[in-house]
Design a protein around this motif. Structure first.
Motif, short mmCIF file in Angstrom:
data_model
loop_
_atom_site.label_atom_id
_atom_site.label_comp_id
_atom_site.label_asym_id
_atom_site.label_seq_id
_atom_site.Cartn_x
_atom_site.Cartn_y
_atom_site.Cartn_z
N GLU A 92 -10.04 12.63 9.48
CA GLU A 92 -11.14 11.80 9.00
C GLU A 92 -11.02 11.63 7.51
OE1 GLU A 92 -14.71 12.04 12.08
OE2 GLU A 92 -15.05 13.18 10.27
N ILE A 93 -10.75 10.40 7.08
CA ILE A 93 -10.41 10.17 5.68
C ILE A 93 -11.40 9.18 5.07
CG2 ILE A 93 -8.44 9.71 4.18
CD1 ILE A 93 -7.29 9.64 7.46
N THR A 98 -5.52 8.25 14.95
CA THR A 98 -5.46 7.82 13.55
C THR A 98 -4.11 8.26 13.01
OG1 THR A 98 -7.84 8.14 13.34
CG2 THR A 98 -6.59 8.02 11.29
N VAL A 99 -3.24 7.29 12.71
CA VAL A 99 -1.86 7.65 12.40
C VAL A 99 -1.53 7.58 10.91
CG1 VAL A 99 -0.94 7.09 14.68
CG2 VAL A 99 -1.09 5.29 12.94
N ALA A 100 -2.36 6.92 10.12
CA ALA A 100 -2.06 6.84 8.69
C ALA A 100 -3.31 6.64 7.86
CB ALA A 100 -1.08 5.68 8.43
N ALA A 101 -3.24 7.14 6.62
CA ALA A 101 -4.25 6.86 5.62
C ALA A 101 -3.58 5.99 4.57
CB ALA A 101 -4.75 8.16 4.99
N GLY A 102 -4.23 4.91 4.18
CA GLY A 102 -3.59 3.99 3.25
C GLY A 102 -4.41 3.73 1.99
N MET A 103 -3.69 3.53 0.88
CA MET A 103 -4.32 3.21 -0.40
C MET A 103 -3.70 1.92 -0.91
SD MET A 103 -4.02 7.10 -1.62
CE MET A 103 -2.77 7.36 -0.38
N GLY A 109 -10.63 0.07 -1.35
CA GLY A 109 -9.18 0.09 -1.53
C GLY A 109 -8.47 1.00 -0.54
N SER A 110 -9.20 1.50 0.47
CA SER A 110 -8.59 2.43 1.41
C SER A 110 -8.66 1.89 2.83
CB SER A 110 -9.32 3.78 1.34
OG SER A 110 -10.70 3.60 1.59
N ALA A 145 0.82 -1.21 0.00
CA ALA A 145 0.00 0.00 0.00
C ALA A 145 0.85 1.26 0.00
CB ALA A 145 -0.90 0.00 1.22
N LYS A 146 0.22 2.33 -0.48
CA LYS A 146 0.81 3.66 -0.31
C LYS A 146 0.15 4.27 0.93
CE LYS A 146 1.50 4.35 -5.23
NZ LYS A 146 0.93 4.88 -6.47
#
Lengths: 438, 300
Positions: free
Chosen positions: B165-166, A416-421, A404-405, A326-327
């Motif tokens: 918030e994503i 919340t430490v990361a957002a992933g794709m 996909g996220s 993932a990115k």
């Protein structure tokens, strides 16, 4: 505020730009010129102008809502603004453009159909403009507007406009953005924002608002691959309708594609097969539902299904794996170090996960991948390998933003430490029970 | 050809239903704050949409100041009963009596006093999440609010330290004593609320529509003339045809002159309105940061 005599749709966009690009002024101008500002808001602006602005109304004060921001003259977080025209409703995610605020930009961009990048005509494409475009591309925002601002300060020069457009076009091939629109504007004076400018006879295109009102967004959702993460099992103890005593519904939001009564489905990860018997809503049963509608599905068979399971088209299976590629965008002051355990929330389930390796860091000014990285710091983007305690049922982010996220949560602080794709799966989901048939 | 594209109300609705279901799934003891006002009326319809044919799996909580419009209370009780929901009411009067809320000298508005009452109710019922009807378009401080708004063990909001918030991935995880406020209507405007009330044919308290009322001119607006705060000799009193745009305490809710008798009239009125909804609330006019300060202290 504008009444909408007929149903209209909703466009979500975000604005990127540094303090001096005039981003807040641009939003203020859109609100002001589309008559979305109210007298008491203008009054409040005038009051603060008398106190802090030497009598000059500052349109930027409209968006910089918190006292801390007004005092420091910065925007510290994502702020949301609303306005409407007879053609469309709009939600603006206003994100600051400082280097250290990549995380806010990712947040604002994650739900956007369109992103506006502001460029100061005097400066042209700078590192920050490239960074914004790269983030918009990574997040797969379908539409991009490059608003070349402060055109009044370069004498409305077409030559300068084309020069900047060329600078931008140069690195565009490296991005995944199909639809890009360049507009020469002056946010301060309102040129080409809502009304066409008399200074740009050489520009035949729409104003900024005109473009926002008409850009085609109906195909921004995935309508091809049916995906339905089960959110809540709907089993009434005391149903409103006595005929519904045996009702067993699966409530959730269609995260991709279209579902129809009679469609053959598979439940993952178990692999149970069944058929859609009914699509239940409070307003009555419907024949079909599409992403992102929220509905309650009733299946032909009474299967053991719970939150976190995914219902998919039997002929069109997603990927499945507990080894993920993932990115991610790192969003916490404590850097990411490989090996540490996190919680990973993906669609409607949360599982234990560990980042096993950092493959690279994406240089968001050049889009180059830097290898041999020991850690990812706040606002870094990079590719990582993740191991989860149980397999995820997923699609690549490029084909579906919802399946996909994911986000990473730090146990203990719950931050919340990361957002992933997720990158596209290498293996298609295989049912756990291969022999199972009904 | 059939269009697979949602209009704006459908989009806002599915976003809110998704949030309601996340709350029901991820929290142990969530509640819905229901005042009887128009925004919380929409919340209840969204709860029906999210959970029917099951019971709505969250009780309703109302923090009453004791200065409500009587029409609102009657409506609140009736609506909760119609929906078969459990309604919990905690009052400022009770809190003053027991001493955990104290009136500032000379202060008549009870708006501030709702804070300790709400926090006490959260503790009493061990609610880990309260769903509220606040909208980001109401006020500048609200514009920075998350759908899932984290509150520490004192109920405080820290605007500089909010969870990102994503997409539609909400992080509802809490440590003991912490609390979440969730706002499914975050992306709705006042216009959206009325268009939804119209579309869904929802009943609202009669005071939202045009009626005859004795009003007193105070602080630049017309407020109801009540025994709680009788008109002084130098104050102008007039019988007028008015409606309320937003409902707060009866002593601080501005009445606007209006002939609007139904939803269509109200929608037409808002379309040409030149002041915001909160412009008629005295509690927000104290200072430019009034809402920011109250939210930090634990307000809705």
């Amino acid at each position: 505020m504008t009444a909408t005599p007929h149903p209209v749709d909703l466009l979500r966009f975000n604005t990127c730009g540094s303090v001096d690009d005039g981003k807040s002024t641009l939003i203020g101008r859109l609100l002001y010129d589309s008559k979305s500002l109210m007298e008491d808001q203008i009054e409040a602006l005038e009051r603060s102008a008398d106190i802090t602005g030497g009598g000059q109304i500052n349109l930027a004060n409209l968006t910089d809502g918190l006292r801390a921001e007004r005092e420091q003259g910065i925007t510290i977080d994502v702020a949301y603004r609303y306005f409407a025209t007879p053609h469309r409703k709009f939600i603006i995610a206003d994100t600051p453009g400082h280097v250290q605020y990549t995380r806010n930009m990712v947040t604002g961009a994650s739900t956007a159909n369109l992103s506006i990048i502001l460029i100061d005509a005097r400066q042209g494409v700078i590192e920050q403009s490239r960074r914004h475009a790269i983030i918009a591309s990574l997040l797969r925002i379908p539409h991009l507007v490059v608003a070349i601002n402060k055109m009044d300060l370069v004498d409305w020069s077409e030559e300068r406009f084309l020069e900047i457009k060329d600078q931008f076009d140069e690195f565009l091939p490296r991005l995944d953005i199909k639809d890009v629109k360049f507009i020469p504007v002056s946010a301060l004076n309102g040129d080409n924002i809502v009304t066409a400018s008399e200074h740009t006879p050489w520009y035949p295109g729409p104003t900024l608002l005109g473009h926002l009102e008409t850009v085609h967004i109906a195909s921004d959702w995935n309508l091809n691959n049916f995906r339905f993460p089960v959110q809540w099992v709907n089993r009434p103890n005391n149903p409103t309708d006595k005929n519904l005593h045996d009702f067993r519904g699966l409530s959730g939001q269609v995260a991709g594609g279209i579902v129809r009564v009679g469609q053959k489905i598979m439940v993952l990860p178990s692999g149970f097969s069944s058929t859609i018997k009914q699509i239940w809503t409070l307003d009555g049963a419907v024949e079909e539902a599409f992403s992102p509608q929220s509905v309650t599905l009733v299946l032909e068979h009474d299967l053991d299904i719970s939150r976190g399971d995914v219902i998919v088209d039997a002929e069109d299976l997603p990927g499945s794996s507990s080894d993920l590629h993932a990115k991610i965008c790192w969003m916490n002051p404590r850097p990411l170090t490989p090996g540490k355990q996190y919680l990973l929330k993906h669609t409607t389930q949360t599982v234990k996960a560990a980042v096993t390796a950092i493959e690279n860091r994406i240089n968001i000014s050049t889009f180059d991948k830097e290898e041999g990285i020991a850690e990812l710091s706040m606002n870094d983007l990079g590719e990582v390998r993740i191991k989860t305690a149980k397999p995820l049922i997923f699609d690549g982010y490029a084909s579906n933003r919802l399946t996909g996220s994911f986000i990473l949560i730090e146990p203990g602080t719950n931050a919340t430490v990361a957002a992933g794709m997720l990158l596209p799966p290498t293996e298609v989901a295989r049912p756990e029970y291969k022999d199972f048939a009904i | 050809m059939k269009s697979y594209h949602l209009d704006h109300l459908d989009y806002l609705e599915t976003e809110a239903i998704h949030i309601m279901r996340e709350v029901a799934s991820e929290f142990e003891r969530p509640a819905i704050l229901f005042s009887g006002g128009k925004d919380s009326i929409c919340l209840l319809r969204l709860a029906e949409k999210a959970f029917r044919p099951s019971d709505i799996p969250l009780p309703f909580l109302n923090v009453a100041t004791g200065h409500e419009f009587p029409e609102l209370l009657e409506f609140r009780d009736r609506r909760a009963k119609e929906l078969g929901a459990k309604l919990i009411v905690r009052t400022v009067d009770e809190a003053l009596e027991k001493g955990f809320a104290v009136q500032a000298p000379g202060q008549i508005s009870r708006n501030q006093l709702q804070i300790p009452v709400l926090l006490a109710a959260i503790e009493e019922f061990r609610f880990d999440c309260c769903i509220g009807g606040a909208r980001r378009d109401e006020e500048k401080a609200r514009a920075k609010e998350r759908f899932f708004s984290f509150r520490d063990s004192f109920g405080q909001w820290d605007p500089k330290n909010q969870r990102p918030e994503i997409w539609n991935l909400y992080n509802g995880r809490l440590n003991p004593g912490e609390n979440m406020r969730v706002f499914p209507l975050s992306n709705w405007t006042e216009m959206d609320v009325w268009e939804y009330i119209k579309r869904e044919k929802l009943e609202v308290p009669s005071i939202y529509f045009s009626h005859k009322r004795r009003c007193v001119r105070r602080g630049g607006q017309w407020v109801p003339d009540t025994e709680l705060m009788p008109a002084k000799a130098n104050e102008e009193v007039k019988e007028m045809i008015v409606r309320v745009r937003t409902i707060g305490d009866i002593i601080s809710t501005g009445c606007v002159e209006s002939p609007a008798a139904n939803c269509d009239d109200i929608i037409a009125e808002i379309a040409v309105a030149r002041v915001t909804e909160r412009g008629s609330r005295a509690d927000d006019r104290v200072s430019e940061a009034a809402m920011e300060d109250r939210k930090k202290a634990g307000y809705f």
